[in-house]
Design a protein around this motif. Structure first.
Motif, PDB file in Angstrom:
ATOM      1  N   LYS A  26       0.838  -1.196   0.000  1.00  0.00           N
ATOM      2  CA  LYS A  26       0.000   0.000   0.000  1.00  0.00           C
ATOM      3  C   LYS A  26       0.874   1.249   0.000  1.00  0.00           C
ATOM      4  N   LEU A  27       0.579   2.157  -0.905  1.00  0.00           N
ATOM      5  CA  LEU A  27       1.289   3.431  -0.970  1.00  0.00           C
ATOM      6  C   LEU A  27       0.327   4.530  -0.526  1.00  0.00           C
ATOM      7  N   TYR A  28       0.553   5.004   0.698  1.00  0.00           N
ATOM      8  CA  TYR A  28      -0.248   6.095   1.240  1.00  0.00           C
ATOM      9  C   TYR A  28       0.410   7.406   0.829  1.00  0.00           C
ATOM     10  N   TYR A  79       4.396  16.526  -0.937  1.00  0.00           N
ATOM     11  CA  TYR A  79       3.740  15.318  -0.454  1.00  0.00           C
ATOM     12  C   TYR A  79       4.637  14.480   0.445  1.00  0.00           C
ATOM     13  N   LEU A  80       3.970  13.643   1.227  1.00  0.00           N
ATOM     14  CA  LEU A  80       4.613  12.619   2.042  1.00  0.00           C
ATOM     15  C   LEU A  80       4.129  11.276   1.513  1.00  0.00           C
ATOM     16  N   PHE A  81       5.059  10.409   1.137  1.00  0.00           N
ATOM     17  CA  PHE A  81       4.734   9.063   0.668  1.00  0.00           C
ATOM     18  C   PHE A  81       5.115   8.074   1.757  1.00  0.00           C
ATOM     19  N   GLU A  82       4.213   7.148   2.050  1.00  0.00           N
ATOM     20  CA  GLU A  82       4.496   6.105   3.023  1.00  0.00           C
ATOM     21  C   GLU A  82       4.143   4.759   2.410  1.00  0.00           C
ATOM     22  N   LEU A  83       5.151   3.901   2.286  1.00  0.00           N
ATOM     23  CA  LEU A  83       4.966   2.567   1.718  1.00  0.00           C
ATOM     24  C   LEU A  83       4.811   1.561   2.839  1.00  0.00           C
ATOM     25  N   LYS A  84       3.764   0.737   2.736  1.00  0.00           N
ATOM     26  CA  LYS A  84       3.512  -0.297   3.739  1.00  0.00           C
ATOM     27  C   LYS A  84       3.261  -1.633   3.051  1.00  0.00           C
ATOM     28  N   THR A  85       3.454  -2.694   3.788  1.00  0.00           N
ATOM     29  CA  THR A  85       3.140  -4.030   3.286  1.00  0.00           C
ATOM     30  C   THR A  85       1.616  -4.195   3.253  1.00  0.00           C
ATOM     31  N   SER A  86       1.167  -5.327   2.737  1.00  0.00           N
ATOM     32  CA  SER A  86      -0.266  -5.604   2.707  1.00  0.00           C
ATOM     33  C   SER A  86      -0.841  -5.712   4.119  1.00  0.00           C
ATOM     34  N   SER A  90       5.086  -0.703   8.105  1.00  0.00           N
ATOM     35  CA  SER A  90       5.814   0.352   7.407  1.00  0.00           C
ATOM     36  C   SER A  90       7.101  -0.181   6.774  1.00  0.00           C
ATOM     37  N   VAL A  91       7.328   0.176   5.503  1.00  0.00           N
ATOM     38  CA  VAL A  91       8.549  -0.183   4.779  1.00  0.00           C
ATOM     39  C   VAL A  91       9.466   1.035   4.731  1.00  0.00           C
ATOM     40  N   TRP A  92       8.941   2.176   4.333  1.00  0.00           N
ATOM     41  CA  TRP A  92       9.677   3.432   4.331  1.00  0.00           C
ATOM     42  C   TRP A  92       8.714   4.603   4.221  1.00  0.00           C
ATOM     43  N   SER A  93       9.252   5.790   4.474  1.00  0.00           N
ATOM     44  CA  SER A  93       8.497   7.029   4.368  1.00  0.00           C
ATOM     45  C   SER A  93       9.405   8.083   3.743  1.00  0.00           C
ATOM     46  N   ARG A  94       8.863   8.900   2.828  1.00  0.00           N
ATOM     47  CA  ARG A  94       9.618   9.971   2.170  1.00  0.00           C
ATOM     48  C   ARG A  94       8.779  11.242   2.215  1.00  0.00           C
ATOM     49  N   ASP A  95       9.363  12.328   2.722  1.00  0.00           N
ATOM     50  CA  ASP A  95       8.635  13.585   2.847  1.00  0.00           C
ATOM     51  C   ASP A  95       9.173  14.618   1.862  1.00  0.00           C
TER      52      ASP A  95
END
Length: 107
Positions: A26-28, A79-86, A90-95
């Protein structure tokens, strides 16, 4: 409304620590520095909105309804991107992510 292509999510699949596609990941996407969900688009005309989170397909690409989609961002916003597993781990976050070739920025 003017939009620019996201520098994240359009050029390569998302992968896990082992290098395997992050299937179902999931990419929030939020407004920079916040927990406010941001609207992104599937097209450069800002017609079709992406879901938030954007769900990754079995190959690790952003998808909607089984089709790979692009991520377009509103020019002038960050934007802030937050990648998570299913499983929402949390996998990583980029602001402070900005659209590529943002036309609202003076050159």
């Amino acid at each position: 409304m003017s939009v620019g292509l996201s520098p994240i999510g359009n050029d390569a699949p998302f992968v896990n620590a082992s290098g395997d596609p992050l299937s179902g990941g999931k990419l929030y996407i939020y407004l920079a520095g916040s927990a406010t969900p941001a609207t992104t688009y599937q097209d450069n005309g800002a017609i079709t909105q992406n879901a938030n989170p954007v769900i990754l397909n079995s190959n690790g690409y952003p998808s909607s309804g089984g089709s790979v989609v692009e991520i377009w961002l509103t020019d002038g916003a960050t934007y802030l991107f937050e990648l998570k597993t299913s499983a929402d781990v949390s996998v990583w976050s980029r602001d402070d992510i900005e659209p590529v070739n943002d036309v609202s920025v003076s050159q």
